[in-house]
Enzyme design. Structure first.
Site, PDB file in Angstrom:
ATOM      1  CG  ASN A  23      -1.872   1.115   1.322  1.00 30.14           C
ATOM      2  OD1 ASN A  23      -1.501   2.261   1.129  1.00 30.14           O
ATOM      3  ND2 ASN A  23      -3.118   0.818   1.618  1.00 30.14           N
ATOM      4  CB  ALA A  24       1.496   3.807  -2.621  1.00 31.64           C
ATOM      5  CE  LYS A  73      -1.301  -0.477   5.829  1.00 29.85           C
ATOM      6  NZ  LYS A  73      -1.549  -1.908   6.163  1.00 29.85           N
ATOM      7  CG  ASP A 106      -4.724  -6.715   9.916  1.00 27.14           C
ATOM      8  OD1 ASP A 106      -4.805  -6.223   8.766  1.00 27.14           O
ATOM      9  OD2 ASP A 106      -5.552  -7.537  10.340  1.00 27.14           O
ATOM     10  CG  ASP A 115      -7.617   8.038   5.400  1.00 23.80           C
ATOM     11  OD1 ASP A 115      -7.843   7.226   6.329  1.00 23.80           O
ATOM     12  OD2 ASP A 115      -6.471   8.317   5.002  1.00 23.80           O
TER      13      ASP A 115
END
Length: 199
Positions: free
Chosen positions: A11-12, A14, A71, A157
Site C-alpha cells: 500500500n503506497a 501506508k 493490520d 479516510d
C-alpha cells in the site's frame, strides 16, 4: 550508517506514512514492492494481531530480514464491529472505492450520532532468528460521515470523521493525520520499543 526497515505492505499510502515516521531515525523504508517473488500471504487470523503476525513471519522467513507488519481494522458500533478484521477486503480484495460504498450502504438510514466507530492498528516486528516479537497498538475514535469528505488519504479516510482534528482524515495532511491516527499512535508506541528490538 544506512539501515533499512522492511514494511510488509504493498500500500503506497501506508508506505508514505511509515517513511514520514521513520525519517527522524535516518532509516530507509522498503516495502513488498521492492522485492521479487514475494510469497502469498494468507491472512487467516481472527484478530488484527494474528494477521499482523502472519504477514511479518511470512516475509521474515522468506527473505531472512527483520520485518514490520501491521493490520488495521475499522470497527463500526452500529454494525456490531464490522468490518473489523475484514476492513481491507470488506467488499472484495483491497478495493477502497467498493469498501467505502459498501460501508455507506450498510449504514443507510443510521443517524449521525449513532455512526460511532474506531480504528485500531496493531504493528508486529519479527526477526528471522525468531526472537521475541515487537508488538505495538494504537486506537482512534470517531464516526462515519453521511458521505465522503476530502480527497487526501486512502482506505476509509474520506468517511472517518475524527473529532480531534474536526475533519475527516481525507481533509487533513499526512502530518496532521499522524498526530491523532491509530497508525500514528501505534507507530509512536512502536518507537518507544524499537531501538531495543532493532539492536
Amino acid at each position: 550508517m544506512n539501515q533499512t526497515v522492511v514494511v510488509a505492505t504493498g500500500n503506497a499510502g501506508k508506505a508514505r506514512e511509515y517513511a514520514a515516521l521513520f525519517a527522524g531515525k535516518g532509516l530507509t523504508v522498503k516495502t513488498l514492492a521492492d522485492f521479487d517473488d514475494v510469497p502469498v500471504i494468507h491472512e487467516t487470523g481472527t484478530t488484527l494481531k494474528e494477521n499482523a503476525m502472519i504477514k511479518a513471519q511470512t516475509i521474515a522467513r522468506a527473505f531472512q530480514i527483520p520485518v514490520l507488519a501491521d493490520d488495521t481494522g475499522l470497527f463500526v458500533d452500529a454494525l456490531n464491529g464490522e468490518p473489523g478484521v475484514y476492513t481491507a477486503r470488506y467488499a472484495g480484495d483491497h478495493d477502497d472505492t467498493a469498501n467505502r460504498a459498501k460501508l455507506l450502504a450498510n449504514l443507510a438510514g443510521v443517524p449521525e450520532e449513532k455512526r460511532t466507530a474506531h480504528f485500531e492498528t496493531v504493528i508486529v516486528g519479527v526477526k528471522p532468528d525468531e526472537s521475541a516479537p515487537l508488538i505495538a497498538t494504537g486506537r482512534c475514535d470517531g464516526r462515519i460521515t453521511l458521505q465522503e469528505q476530502g480527497v487526501a488519504g486512502f482506505g476509509y479516510d474520506s468517511l472517518f470523521y475524527c473529532p480531534e482534528v474536526h475533519a475527516t482524515f481525507a481533509e487533513t495532511t499526512v502530518a496532521e493525520k499522524n498526530k491523532v491516527s491509530h497508525r500514528g499512535r501505534a507507530m509512536r508506541h512502536l518507537m518507544t520499543q524499537f531501538d531495543e528490538w532493532w539492536n
